[in-house]
Design a protein around this motif. Structure first.
Motif, PDB file in Angstrom:
ATOM      1  N   LYS A   1       0.816  -1.218   0.000  1.00 45.44           N
ATOM      2  CA  LYS A   1       0.000   0.000   0.000  1.00 45.44           C
ATOM      3  C   LYS A   1       0.855   1.275   0.000  1.00 45.44           C
ATOM      4  O   LYS A   1       1.625   1.521  -0.913  1.00 45.44           O
ATOM      5  N   ASN A   2       0.728   2.058   1.079  1.00 42.54           N
ATOM      6  CA  ASN A   2       1.405   3.358   1.155  1.00 42.54           C
ATOM      7  C   ASN A   2       2.748   3.304   1.881  1.00 42.54           C
ATOM      8  O   ASN A   2       3.301   4.344   2.245  1.00 42.54           O
ATOM      9  N   LYS A   3       3.280   2.084   2.073  1.00 39.88           N
ATOM     10  CA  LYS A   3       4.568   1.947   2.754  1.00 39.88           C
ATOM     11  C   LYS A   3       5.742   2.111   1.792  1.00 39.88           C
ATOM     12  O   LYS A   3       6.898   2.179   2.226  1.00 39.88           O
ATOM     13  N   VAL A   4       5.457   2.156   0.490  1.00 43.84           N
ATOM     14  CA  VAL A   4       6.533   2.241  -0.507  1.00 43.84           C
ATOM     15  C   VAL A   4       6.252   3.351  -1.519  1.00 43.84           C
ATOM     16  O   VAL A   4       5.100   3.623  -1.863  1.00 43.84           O
ATOM     17  N   HIS A   5       7.324   3.981  -1.950  1.00 44.89           N
ATOM     18  CA  HIS A   5       7.279   4.917  -3.071  1.00 44.89           C
ATOM     19  C   HIS A   5       7.972   4.200  -4.224  1.00 44.89           C
ATOM     20  O   HIS A   5       9.187   3.981  -4.186  1.00 44.89           O
ATOM     21  N   ILE A   6       7.211   3.795  -5.228  1.00 49.32           N
ATOM     22  CA  ILE A   6       7.728   2.963  -6.317  1.00 49.32           C
ATOM     23  C   ILE A   6       8.104   3.840  -7.509  1.00 49.32           C
ATOM     24  O   ILE A   6       7.300   4.652  -7.980  1.00 49.32           O
ATOM     25  N   VAL A   7       9.328   3.653  -7.994  1.00 46.88           N
ATOM     26  CA  VAL A   7       9.824   4.358  -9.177  1.00 46.88           C
ATOM     27  C   VAL A   7      10.259   3.318 -10.204  1.00 46.88           C
ATOM     28  O   VAL A   7      10.924   2.337  -9.847  1.00 46.88           O
ATOM     29  N   VAL A   8       9.861   3.501 -11.455  1.00 43.11           N
ATOM     30  CA  VAL A   8      10.253   2.594 -12.539  1.00 43.11           C
ATOM     31  C   VAL A   8      11.027   3.373 -13.590  1.00 43.11           C
ATOM     32  O   VAL A   8      10.544   4.394 -14.086  1.00 43.11           O
ATOM     33  N   TRP A   9      12.234   2.894 -13.891  1.00 48.34           N
ATOM     34  CA  TRP A   9      13.055   3.494 -14.948  1.00 48.34           C
ATOM     35  C   TRP A   9      13.213   2.498 -16.093  1.00 48.34           C
ATOM     36  O   TRP A   9      13.406   1.297 -15.862  1.00 48.34           O
ATOM     37  N   ASP A  10      13.179   2.998 -17.316  1.00 51.11           N
ATOM     38  CA  ASP A  10      13.460   2.167 -18.486  1.00 51.11           C
ATOM     39  C   ASP A  10      14.249   2.999 -19.485  1.00 51.11           C
ATOM     40  O   ASP A  10      13.967   4.188 -19.656  1.00 51.11           O
ATOM     41  N   LYS A  11      15.211   2.369 -20.124  1.00 45.53           N
ATOM     42  CA  LYS A  11      16.069   3.135 -21.031  1.00 45.53           C
ATOM     43  C   LYS A  11      15.417   3.402 -22.380  1.00 45.53           C
ATOM     44  O   LYS A  11      15.864   4.261 -23.137  1.00 45.53           O
ATOM     45  N   ALA A  12      14.325   2.688 -22.693  1.00 43.85           N
ATOM     46  CA  ALA A  12      13.651   2.861 -23.979  1.00 43.85           C
ATOM     47  C   ALA A  12      12.856   4.165 -23.999  1.00 43.85           C
ATOM     48  O   ALA A  12      12.628   4.798 -22.969  1.00 43.85           O
TER      49      ALA A  12
END
Length: 326
Positions: free
Chosen positions: A25-36
């Motif tokens: 839930k709100n326990k994580v700040h999720i970041v996604v990086w992709d080189k494309a």
């Protein structure tokens, strides 16, 4: 709140982000990086669920079917070999719609053109460097890109890998292939009856799909498209050549297979250096934990097997590690 970076916006990374959001839930700040630059749609053409995976991954299939992202594949696929109890599915909006669905559910901060170049341990955090941009700090990092790209990362990763882990990663083998997409005018109607065809008697091409027909996506005003995949031996033979030099060879072979093919209005060629995993990490553990504190874990089909359910298996394995460590 823990900042978690997932590197790679493919199926493993997107599903992992989605499940992590739901579990924590709100326990994580999720970041996604992709080189494309964005999601490509020239790769996997449909999904086959074996009876065993249809059961063990039921929640994933059920969600995608109920949301309309997946639908049964009912069109003719020439040369398709069915296993007992297996089911084939297609994506009406293209395979990238599966990834987009999971990313939207994850509420992650998604950044394309973010090419990770180095990982540096800074106490209880990871400093992650990227090409042409500032480095950022994270509590945990998940790497889901192809193994050779993981091994190329600068910084502390190489020192943290055990000898056994290094040997296992060095042993991962990928096949390579080219994919060509041809786009046709709206008035074009293909003369052949199939939606997709496996080719066994051509030195270059192994698969052809009338993409919009396969997806039941023929629409007024929009022309049909054709997706062509080369064979593994052809991909290996031409791997170091420029795709612009290989494209005419592929088109020449395509016209041998479909002599009356109309003239396309545009063509897109893509080289996949890391297409499918031929040799995975032994025993298919789903993930490889490099360091527990701060957490660094690797996932993807190289740690399971190279299809939809292999990516799901890996995402579930990585999720279990994240839940334990965060």
């Amino acid at each position: 709140m823990s900042r978690v970076l997932i590197v790679g916006a493919g199926l493993t990374g997107s599903l992992c982000a989605c499940l992590l959001r739901r579990e924590m839930k709100n326990k994580v700040h999720i970041v996604v990086w992709d080189k494309a630059r964005g999601s490509a749609d020239l790769g996997a053409q449909y999904i086959t669920a074996t009876a065993a995976y249809a059961q063990s991954h039921h929640s994933v299939y059920s969600e995608l079917l109920s949301s309309g992202v997946l639908q049964p594949l009912n069109s003719l696929v020439e040369g398709l070999k069915h296993r007992d109890g297996s089911r084939d599915y297609m994506t009406p909006l293209g395979m990238c719609s599966v990834v987009k669905h999971f990313l939207s559910q994850s509420e992650a901060d998604l950044f394309f053109e973010h090419h990770v170049t180095g990982l540096y341990r800074r106490g209880a955090l990871w400093e992650v460097q990227r090409k042409a941009g500032d480095s950022e700090m994270f509590d945990a990092v998940v790497l889901t890109m192809p193994v050779p790209q993981i091994l190329q990362l600068q910084g502390d990763l190489g020192q943290l890998l055990s000898l056994q882990q290094k040997q296992q990663l060095d042993g991962v083998v990928y096949s390579s292939r080219f994919a060509v997409a041809l786009f046709f005018p709206p008035d074009v109607v293909f003369s052949f009856p199939w939606a997709a065809r496996y080719v066994t008697d051509n030195p270059c091409i192994c698969y052809i799909a009338a993409d919009s027909r396969k997806r039941n996506a023929d629409a007024p005003g929009r022309g049909p498209s054709l997706v062509v995949h080369t064979s593994v031996p052809f991909g290996l033979e031409h791997l170091e050549k420029d795709k612009d030099d290989v494209q005419p060879v592929i088109l020449q072979e395509l016209h041998k297979l479909i002599p009356d093919l109309p003239q396309p209005i545009s063509i897109k060629c893509h080289k996949w250096r890391y297409s499918q995993v031929v040799t995975a990490v032994p025993d298919c553990p789903g993930q490889m934990t490099v360091l527990v504190r701060p957490l660094l874990v690797c996932g993807g089909d190289a740690f399971s097997h190279s299809n939809f359910d292999g990516c799901v298996e890996s995402a579930l394995s990585v999720l279990n590690v994240l839940k334990t460590s965060l």
